[in-house]
Design an enzyme around this catalytic site. Structure first.
Site, PDB file in Angstrom:
ATOM      1  N   HIS A 115      26.035 -26.860  73.488  1.00 12.02           N
ATOM      2  CA  HIS A 115      27.266 -27.637  73.940  1.00 12.02           C
ATOM      3  C   HIS A 115      28.641 -28.498  73.386  1.00 12.02           C
ATOM      4  O   HIS A 115      29.415 -28.509  73.999  1.00 12.02           O
ATOM      5  CB  HIS A 115      25.929 -28.910  74.878  1.00 12.02           C
ATOM      6  CG  HIS A 115      26.284 -30.552  74.329  1.00 12.02           C
ATOM      7  ND1 HIS A 115      24.680 -30.553  73.301  1.00 12.02           N
ATOM      8  CD2 HIS A 115      27.228 -30.990  74.193  1.00 12.02           C
ATOM      9  CE1 HIS A 115      25.371 -32.077  73.134  1.00 12.02           C
ATOM     10  NE2 HIS A 115      26.795 -32.206  73.801  1.00 12.02           N
TER      11      HIS A 115
HETATM   12  C1  UD1 Z   1      29.681 -35.035  77.181  1.00 10.92           C
HETATM   13  C2  UD1 Z   1      30.333 -36.190  75.804  1.00 10.92           C
HETATM   14  C3  UD1 Z   1      29.542 -35.647  74.591  1.00 10.92           C
HETATM   15  C4  UD1 Z   1      27.464 -36.135  75.298  1.00 10.92           C
HETATM   16  C5  UD1 Z   1      27.603 -35.266  76.208  1.00 10.92           C
HETATM   17  C6  UD1 Z   1      25.847 -34.754  76.115  1.00 10.92           C
HETATM   18  C7  UD1 Z   1      32.907 -36.068  76.248  1.00 10.92           C
HETATM   19  C8  UD1 Z   1      34.234 -35.848  75.385  1.00 10.92           C
HETATM   20  N1  UD1 Z   1      31.363 -35.835  75.282  1.00 10.92           N
HETATM   21  O1  UD1 Z   1      29.812 -34.056  76.928  1.00 10.92           O
HETATM   22  O2  UD1 Z   1      29.769 -36.501  73.580  1.00 10.92           O
HETATM   23  O3  UD1 Z   1      27.107 -35.306  73.869  1.00 10.92           O
HETATM   24  O4  UD1 Z   1      28.806 -35.681  77.111  1.00 10.92           O
HETATM   25  O5  UD1 Z   1      25.801 -33.411  77.537  1.00 10.92           O
HETATM   26  O6  UD1 Z   1      32.399 -37.164  77.050  1.00 10.92           O
HETATM   27  N2  UD1 Z   1      29.090 -29.995  83.945  1.00 10.92           N
HETATM   28  C9  UD1 Z   1      28.139 -29.934  84.765  1.00 10.92           C
HETATM   29  N3  UD1 Z   1      27.495 -30.612  84.984  1.00 10.92           N
HETATM   30  C10 UD1 Z   1      27.606 -32.135  85.035  1.00 10.92           C
HETATM   31  C11 UD1 Z   1      28.223 -32.406  84.219  1.00 10.92           C
HETATM   32  C12 UD1 Z   1      29.297 -31.325  83.008  1.00 10.92           C
HETATM   33  O7  UD1 Z   1      28.422 -29.203  85.401  1.00 10.92           O
HETATM   34  O8  UD1 Z   1      27.264 -33.176  85.330  1.00 10.92           O
HETATM   35  C13 UD1 Z   1      29.989 -28.844  83.224  1.00 10.92           C
HETATM   36  C14 UD1 Z   1      31.270 -29.012  83.703  1.00 10.92           C
HETATM   37  O9  UD1 Z   1      32.580 -27.694  83.439  1.00 10.92           O
HETATM   38  C15 UD1 Z   1      32.292 -29.483  83.057  1.00 10.92           C
HETATM   39  C16 UD1 Z   1      31.696 -29.554  82.011  1.00 10.92           C
HETATM   40  O10 UD1 Z   1      30.110 -29.301  81.329  1.00 10.92           O
HETATM   41  O11 UD1 Z   1      33.639 -29.669  82.447  1.00 10.92           O
HETATM   42  C17 UD1 Z   1      31.694 -30.793  80.131  1.00 10.92           C
HETATM   43  O12 UD1 Z   1      30.769 -31.629  80.761  1.00 10.92           O
HETATM   44  P1  UD1 Z   1      31.438 -33.580  80.520  1.00 10.92           P
HETATM   45  O13 UD1 Z   1      31.200 -34.274  81.193  1.00 10.92           O
HETATM   46  O14 UD1 Z   1      33.045 -32.771  79.854  1.00 10.92           O
HETATM   47  O15 UD1 Z   1      31.385 -32.660  78.535  1.00 10.92           O
HETATM   48  P2  UD1 Z   1      30.020 -33.033  77.718  1.00 10.92           P
HETATM   49  O16 UD1 Z   1      30.088 -31.386  77.490  1.00 10.92           O
HETATM   50  O17 UD1 Z   1      28.853 -32.807  78.964  1.00 10.92           O
END
Ligand code: UD1
Length: 363
Positions: A207
């Site tokens: 991820h």
């Molecule tokens: C975040 C953290 C990372 C951690 C990870 C655990 C930051 C910079 N990164 O990354 O350190 O290891 O969480 O999982 O804070 N999305 C969904 N549903 C959700 C959440 C996210 O569909 O409930 C999708 C969306 O497309 C979103 C993408 O995942 O844009 C990324 O989510 P985001 O919270 O920005 O970062 P993570 O990759 O989850």
């Protein structure tokens, strides 16, 4: 004493579980603020229900966005919450955008900040998590370090006086969940279709932005996983699913069988039932180590360097730079033996965190 915990993303909920339990055994007031960075049921709600965490007192509902937008949204939404609560401590966890936003909001209001899992460093300034860790550590008043290595990193940045070694709260939760699973094994495991639980298989997650956000790199990692000689259960984070879809890349291919992310106990059971783990997650590298499964980490560095000792964890930045035989031999290597000590502590870190907060309240 009144403590506000700021959480928002999956790994923070795992760390919150033992902290919330430790506070529940005291008279202190523990307020949980969920930023809403993660909002899917299987990235958030299942951790509250599965780990017995009280529901958040406040939910900011910020959702996804670019780093600046997401961090800014938390910062703006949490400001009045912290002002109204006026706690003795704002406790922030790990290295996500929610961590940094919580710390910046608190420092602007002169509220004492404690950073749980302080001192981790990848020394890779391209990682958003590295920015978040470094900035949060330098804003915080109390640095709760999980390992001796983290203490050394903090000392090297002139932060020794604010640092204390408490151990890793992930050990608290991982070992207690393992004990429950061993006492009462689940009737079935939440494995992706096509994986036979009784046959040797690997479990994988992917991820990190550096692995998911470049189409060529993502395709190369997926095809390397697909070529392995044993089935691989890929528990796909929504970020991975979204990026693969936008690049037109198929996740299910060859040895790869795709499933949804699972709750904490199911993840521990899945790792225990596997022959090994392949991941870019920090938490999973450590869980594999604690559960005595080999881990192959698809990165060029790790913050959890202790897991590398003895070969329990091995870094492979680019599987395609190896021959197919070399890559397969690494991913399916047997577990090493020999005494490993307790580099992540004894499973009582959360109690120590509460004691440190009590001891230093009012600094
Ligand atoms: C975040 C953290 C990372 C951690 C990870 C655990 C930051 C910079 N990164 O990354 O350190 O290891 O969480 O999982 O804070 N999305 C969904 N549903 C959700 C959440 C996210 O569909 O409930 C999708 C969306 O497309 C979103 C993408 O995942 O844009 C990324 O989510 P985001 O919270 O920005 O970062 P993570 O990759 O989850």
């Amino acid at each position: 004493m009144k403590v506000v915990s700021v959480v928002g993303a999956r790994p923070q909920l795992v760390k919150l579980a033992p902290i919330a339990a430790a506070f529940a055994a005291t008279e202190h007031e523990h307020v949980i603020v969920h930023t809403g960075q993660h909002y899917d049921v299987n990235l958030s709600d299942v951790f509250f229900s599965g780990l017995g965490i009280p529901n958040p007192d406040v939910h900011l509902g910020v959702g996804s966005g670019s780093h600046g937008v997401q961090t800014g949204a938390v910062l703006s939404a949490i400001d009045s919450v912290l002002a109204d609560a006026n706690p003795d401590w704002v406790l922030v966890y790990g290295d996500t955008n929610s961590t940094l936003a919580g710390a910046v909001a608190a420092v602007k209001q002169h509220l004492p900040i404690a950073h749980l899992e302080a001192g981790l460093r990848s020394f890779n300034r391209r990682m958003p998590e590295e920015h978040n860790r470094v900035l949060t550590d330098h804003a915080a008043d109390l640095l709760l370090a999980p390992t001796a290595e983290a203490m050394a990193n903090l000392a090297a940045e002139g932060l020794a006086a604010r640092s204390v070694l408490v151990g890793d709260v992930m050990v608290d939760v991982c070992l207690s969940v393992r004990t429950s699973i061993e006492a009462d094994p689940p009737a079935s495991r939440q494995l992706p279709e096509g994986i036979d639980a009784s046959q040797p298989h690997l479990v994988a997650t992917l991820h990190r932005a550096e692995n998911t956000d470049d189409a060529a790199r993502l395709d190369s990692l997926l095809s390397a996983l697909a070529d392995l000689p044993v089935p691989v259960a890929l528990l796909a984070h929504p970020r991975l699913v979204a990026r693969a879809e936008s690049f037109g890349l198929k996740l299910s291919r060859g040895a790869l069988h795709v499933g949804a992310p699972v709750g904490y106990a199911a993840m521990v059971a899945t790792v225990l039932g596997s022959a090994g783990v392949i991941t870019d997650s920090g938490g999973l590298q450590k869980e594999a180590y604690l559960l005595e499964r080999v881990c192959t980490t698809l990165r060029s560095e790790t913050e959890w360097v202790e897991t590398l000792a003895g070969g329990w964890n091995q870094l492979v930045h680019d599987p395609r730079s190896l021959t197919a035989e070399e890559w397969a031999a690494i991913a399916t290597r047997p577990a090493p033996d020999g005494d490993r000590g307790l580099p992540f502590g004894d499973g009582k870190a959360a109690i120590r965190v509460v004691e440190e907060l009590e001891r230093r309240a009012g600094i």
